[in-house]
Write a protein that holds these residues in place. Structure first.
Motif, PDB file in Angstrom:
ATOM      1  N   VAL A 131       1.025  -1.232  -0.276  1.00 33.66           N
ATOM      2  CA  VAL A 131      -0.058  -0.187   0.033  1.00 33.66           C
ATOM      3  C   VAL A 131       0.935   1.256   0.062  1.00 33.66           C
ATOM      4  CG1 VAL A 131      -1.821   1.330   1.173  1.00 33.66           C
ATOM      5  CG2 VAL A 131      -1.693  -1.201   1.396  1.00 33.66           C
ATOM      6  N   ILE A 132       0.666   2.055  -1.001  1.00 31.35           N
ATOM      7  CA  ILE A 132       1.619   3.112  -1.157  1.00 31.35           C
ATOM      8  C   ILE A 132       0.740   4.568  -1.302  1.00 31.35           C
ATOM      9  CG2 ILE A 132       3.218   4.597  -2.700  1.00 31.35           C
ATOM     10  CD1 ILE A 132       4.346   1.980  -1.726  1.00 31.35           C
ATOM     11  N   ILE A 133       0.885   5.410  -0.149  1.00 30.10           N
ATOM     12  CA  ILE A 133       0.075   6.585  -0.051  1.00 30.10           C
ATOM     13  C   ILE A 133       1.082   7.790  -0.199  1.00 30.10           C
ATOM     14  CG2 ILE A 133      -1.169   8.231   1.638  1.00 30.10           C
ATOM     15  CD1 ILE A 133      -2.044   5.504   3.291  1.00 30.10           C
ATOM     16  N   SER A 134       0.600   8.547  -1.561  1.00 31.80           N
ATOM     17  CA  SER A 134       1.251   9.904  -1.848  1.00 31.80           C
ATOM     18  C   SER A 134       2.815   9.518  -1.776  1.00 31.80           C
ATOM     19  CB  SER A 134       0.895  10.889  -0.628  1.00 31.80           C
ATOM     20  OG  SER A 134       1.249  12.059  -1.328  1.00 31.80           O
TER      21      SER A 134
ATOM     22  N   ASN B  31      -4.028  16.779  -5.554  1.00 32.58           N
ATOM     23  CA  ASN B  31      -2.924  18.097  -5.527  1.00 32.58           C
ATOM     24  C   ASN B  31      -1.784  17.698  -4.700  1.00 32.58           C
ATOM     25  OD1 ASN B  31      -4.319  20.069  -7.482  1.00 32.58           O
ATOM     26  ND2 ASN B  31      -6.081  19.292  -5.979  1.00 32.58           N
ATOM     27  N   ASP B  32      -1.430  16.429  -4.503  1.00 29.84           N
ATOM     28  CA  ASP B  32      -0.357  16.128  -3.194  1.00 29.84           C
ATOM     29  C   ASP B  32       1.128  16.385  -3.972  1.00 29.84           C
ATOM     30  OD1 ASP B  32      -0.135  13.998  -5.267  1.00 29.84           O
ATOM     31  OD2 ASP B  32      -0.504  12.487  -3.780  1.00 29.84           O
ATOM     32  N   GLY B  33       1.280  17.018  -5.008  1.00 30.65           N
ATOM     33  CA  GLY B  33       2.687  17.056  -5.627  1.00 30.65           C
ATOM     34  C   GLY B  33       3.045  16.019  -6.296  1.00 30.65           C
TER      35      GLY B  33
ATOM     36  N   GLN C 265      -7.186  17.013  -1.848  1.00 29.06           N
ATOM     37  CA  GLN C 265      -6.188  16.910  -0.815  1.00 29.06           C
ATOM     38  C   GLN C 265      -4.824  17.101  -1.361  1.00 29.06           C
ATOM     39  OE1 GLN C 265      -7.327  16.204   2.336  1.00 29.06           O
ATOM     40  NE2 GLN C 265      -9.089  16.019   1.480  1.00 29.06           N
ATOM     41  N   SER C 266      -4.100  17.702  -0.590  1.00 27.40           N
ATOM     42  CA  SER C 266      -2.690  18.113  -0.750  1.00 27.40           C
ATOM     43  C   SER C 266      -1.844  16.539   0.103  1.00 27.40           C
ATOM     44  CB  SER C 266      -2.225  19.197   0.079  1.00 27.40           C
ATOM     45  OG  SER C 266      -2.224  19.052   1.456  1.00 27.40           O
ATOM     46  N   HIS C 267      -0.434  17.012  -0.506  1.00 24.79           N
ATOM     47  CA  HIS C 267       0.440  15.788   0.302  1.00 24.79           C
ATOM     48  C   HIS C 267       0.260  15.483   1.863  1.00 24.79           C
ATOM     49  CE1 HIS C 267       3.727  13.241  -0.057  1.00 24.79           C
ATOM     50  NE2 HIS C 267       4.425  13.771   0.946  1.00 24.79           N
TER      51      HIS C 267
END
Length: 290
Positions: free
Chosen positions: A150-153, A232-234, A269-271
Motif C-alpha cells: 500500500v503506497i500513500i502519496s 493535488n499532493d505534488g 487533498q494535498s500531500h
C-alpha cells in the motif's frame, strides 16, 4: 534571492500544515503498544512498536516524522483486526542517528531485519511519502516476503514528483526546520537531541540525490498494490498513471479480468492533508485487504 525567499515561504506554509496534521493525529484514540523496543541492525538500532493481533501490516512513516505524528489516527483502527508493526526509520524518532550508509536499499533491509526479529516471514507493507519509497524498495528486494503493498502519496523515482517539489528539495536547508513541529517531535523522543542537524543533513542529502528504482523493477512486483494519492499532493499524475499501468492497471475492466492492483485518488487533498482522511483511507484498506 527571490527563489530563496520563495522556498522559505513554501516551507513555512508546509511546516504549519504539518503542525496542524500532527495536532489532529495526536487527538486520535490513543492505545498502548503490546510490544516495543530497539532492534540492533546493520550497525545501528531501529525502533518498532506492535499493536493488535491478526495478519501483519508494517507501517513506514514519511520523512522527518514519527510513528505517532504519521499514524496516530490510523493505528487504533488497523489494530482492531490486524497485527500492526510500526517502524521508525534510521535517525527518526526513537531510532538513533547513525553515520552508516543511508539509502533506500539500506532502509528496506532494516525493515526486513525488524520482521526477522519479530519472527514475521511475510507482511503487508504500508508506506507514506518517504516511507512509500522505502516500501517500493522492499517490494523489489524482498518480493517473497510481501503479501500486499500500500503506497500513500509516494513515488519510486524523482520524476514522479512535480517540478515544484523537486525544486523544493534542491532548496532545502537545515535552518528551515528550526523550531518546527518536526523538531519538536524529534526532541520529545530522540535518544540524542544534539544529532538533529546531522539527521537533517543526512535526510536532505538523500532527498537532493535523483533516484529511480526502475520501471522494470516496479513491473515485476507480483503482489497486489494499492496506490492512494491526493489529487493535488505534488505527485505527477501522468507518471502516477504510468505506474499503475506498470502494475497491470488502467485496463478496460468490463472487457476482461479486473487487475489485482488498485488506484485511488482522494479529491481536494494535498500531500500533507491526505493523511488526515482516516476514514477514507481505512475504507480503501479494508476493501483492498479483505
Amino acid at each position: 534571492m527571490k527563489n530563496l525567499i520563495k522556498t522559505r515561504n513554501v516551507f513555512k506554509s508546509l511546516l504549519f500544515i504539518i503542525l496542524m496534521t500532527t495536532v489532529m493525529q495526536s487527538h486520535g484514540q490513543q492505545i498502548e503498544p503490546s510490544n516495543k523496543g530497539l532492534v540492533p541492525l546493520n550497525g545501528t538500532k531501529v525502533y518498532y512498536e506492535v499493536y493488535g493481533k491478526g495478519k501483519p501490516i508494517v507501517l513506514l512513516h514519511g520523512a522527518f516524522m514519527t510513528i505517532g505524528s504519521n499514524w496516530g489516527q490510523l493505528i487504533p483502527e488497523l489494530a482492531k483486526n490486524r497485527k500492526v508493526i510500526a517502524i521508525e526509520l534510521q535517525g527518526h524518532g526513537h531510532s538513533p542517528f547513525s553515520d552508516r550508509k543511508f539509502d533506500h536499499a539500506v532502509l528496506a533491509k532494516d525493515v526486513a531485519g525488524v520482521m526477522d526479529y519479530l519472527k514475521i516471514e511475510n507482511a503487508t507493507l504500508l508506506g507514506y511519502s518517504f516511507g512509500g519509497a522505502i516500501a517500493y524498495q522492499f517490494a523489489i528486494q524482498y518480493p517473497k516476503r510481501l503479501n500486499e503493498l500500500v503506497i500513500i502519496s509516494a513515488t519510486y523515482k524523482s520524476a514522479g514528483w512535480m517540478p515544484e517539489i523537486n525544486n523544493a528539495f534542491k532548496g532545502m536547508k537545515p535552518e528551515l526546520f528550526d523550531n518546527s513541529p518536526m523538531q519538536q517531535a524529534y526532541n520529545a523522543v530522540a535518544p540524542d537531541k544534539t544529532k538533529w542537524t546531522k539527521f537533517l543533513e543526512q535526510m536532505i542529502s538523500l532527498a537532493q540525490r535523483p533516484f529511480d528504482l526502475g520501471d522494470a523493477n516496479i513491473a515485476k512486483i507480483s503482489a497486489p498494490v494499492l496506490i492512494v494519492a491526493g489529487d493535488n499532493d505534488g505527485l505527477d499524475k501522468i507518471e502516477l498513471a504510468k505506474t499503475y499501468q506498470l502494475l497491470g492497471g488502467a485496463v478496460a475492466g468490463d472487457f476482461g479480468q479486473m487487475p489485482k492492483s488498485q488506484l485511488a485518488i482522494i479529491p481536494g487533498q494535498s500531500h500533507v492533508s491526505v493523511m488526515n482522511q482516516t476514514k477514507t483511507i481505512l475504507g480503501f484498506l479494508n476493501n483492498f485487504l479483505k
